[in-house]
Design an enzyme around this catalytic site. Structure first.
Site, PDB file in Angstrom:
ATOM      1  CG  HIS A 121      -0.240   0.015   2.584  1.00 19.50           C
ATOM      2  ND1 HIS A 121       0.186   1.179   3.154  1.00 19.50           N
ATOM      3  CD2 HIS A 121       0.162  -1.104   3.137  1.00 19.50           C
ATOM      4  CE1 HIS A 121       0.818   0.810   4.191  1.00 19.50           C
ATOM      5  NE2 HIS A 121       0.804  -0.822   4.423  1.00 19.50           N
ATOM      6  CG  ASP A 122      -0.317   4.149   1.233  1.00 12.68           C
ATOM      7  OD1 ASP A 122      -1.296   5.089   0.771  1.00 12.68           O
ATOM      8  OD2 ASP A 122      -0.653   3.421   2.268  1.00 12.68           O
ATOM      9  N   GLY A 139       5.204  -0.843   2.798  1.00  8.99           N
ATOM     10  CA  GLY A 139       4.378   0.232   2.670  1.00  8.99           C
ATOM     11  C   GLY A 139       5.023   1.402   2.323  1.00  8.99           C
TER      12      GLY A 139
END
Length: 281
Positions: A121-122, A139
């Protein structure tokens, strides 16, 4: 109209370009968008709010846009954005972003993600990046343009891999990697200038000489040992020596940023749940 195999499932609401191709046993969710010339070969899952640009090829068992593996994730409507002309090989996983960051995971253009790569994520992956088999990204990682990461390497959250860099296989990356350099080891250390990569990428002879001098001043074992003080002095000297070389100036900026970050990770300074920089969070 799109070419869709009889065994594929396209949920109502999904948007497919006229020449997109969806092979056997694929599943495309209601918020997905597939651009012109994009092909899902077979057994591909595209879920969440995932947008793919033009000319991408996705190989079997890849999962794009899945929920983050983050205990703070609360089901927010975040997204995964994939650019153009990417090759996403077997069993790659790309997760969407979280509300604790930009709400977006992004992969740029002309990248090769080999089998079993995980982009958490991200994360942000630039352009012309190669992630070899089994690269694992935590992340909030930033991988800048023209980077190659060797197989089975693991990258800590909030790390930046500087542009035109090379990460050797099976490397544990816990701190920022400076641009133009080769890092290897467990933990990673700067080993040499990425000379072969820089030549292939069109970095001129003069800049390569300047960057080789920068490596000697910043990282060579022959350099005087002086910790942060020596690094600051070396950065000052490089700025004075090569004021008109943008590559050297970029390297110096990266080194200074990493030194100012937490645990050698510049981006960690900006994390929203950072108790040191955001005590009210």
């Amino acid at each position: 109209m799109p070419t869709i195999h009889a065994t594929a499932i396209i949920e109502p609401g999904a948007q497919l370009a006229e020449d997109a191709r969806v092979g056997p046993f694929c599943w495309v969710g209601p918020k997905a968008r597939l651009g012109a010339g994009t092909t899902l070969i077979s057994h591909v899952t595209v879920t969440g709010r995932t947008t793919m640009g033009e000319g991408n090829t996705v190989w079997p068992n890849a999962v794009l846009g899945g929920d983050p593996q983050d205990l703070k994730f609360g089901g927010e409507d975040t997204e995964l954005v994939i650019g153009d002309h990417n090759e996403i090989r077997e069993s790659v996983t790309l997760h969407k972003g979280t509300a604790n960051d930009r709400g977006q995971t992004r992969v740029g253009n002309h990248n090769l993600l080999m089998a079993y790569v995980h982009v958490a994520h991200d994360c942000r992956v630039g352009n012309h990046v190669v992630l070899a088999n089994g690269v694992q990204m935590a992340g909030h990682v930033l991988v800048e343009d023209h980077v190659t990461v060797g197989g089975a390497s693991a990258i800590h959250h909030f790390v930046t891999i500087g542009g035109h860099g090379f990460v050797g296989g099976m490397t544990r990356v816990t701190k920022d990697s400076p641009p133009f350099m080769t890092i290897e080891g467990n933990p990673a250390e700067v080993r040499r200038l990425n000379s072969v990569g820089l030549k292939r990428q069109g970095i001129g002879d003069d800049s390569r000489l300047h960057l080789r001098d920068a490596f000697r001043r910043l990282y060579s074992s022959r350099a005087d040992s002086g910790g942060v003080g020596r690094t600051d002095a070396a950065c000052d000297a490089l700025e004075d020596a090569y004021p008109h070389d943008p590559h050297v100036q970029r390297l110096v900026t990266s080194v200074r940023n990493s030194a100012s970050g937490q645990h050698g990770r510049y981006l960690e300074t900006f994390r929203r749940d950072n108790a040191w920089t955001n005590p009210g969070k």
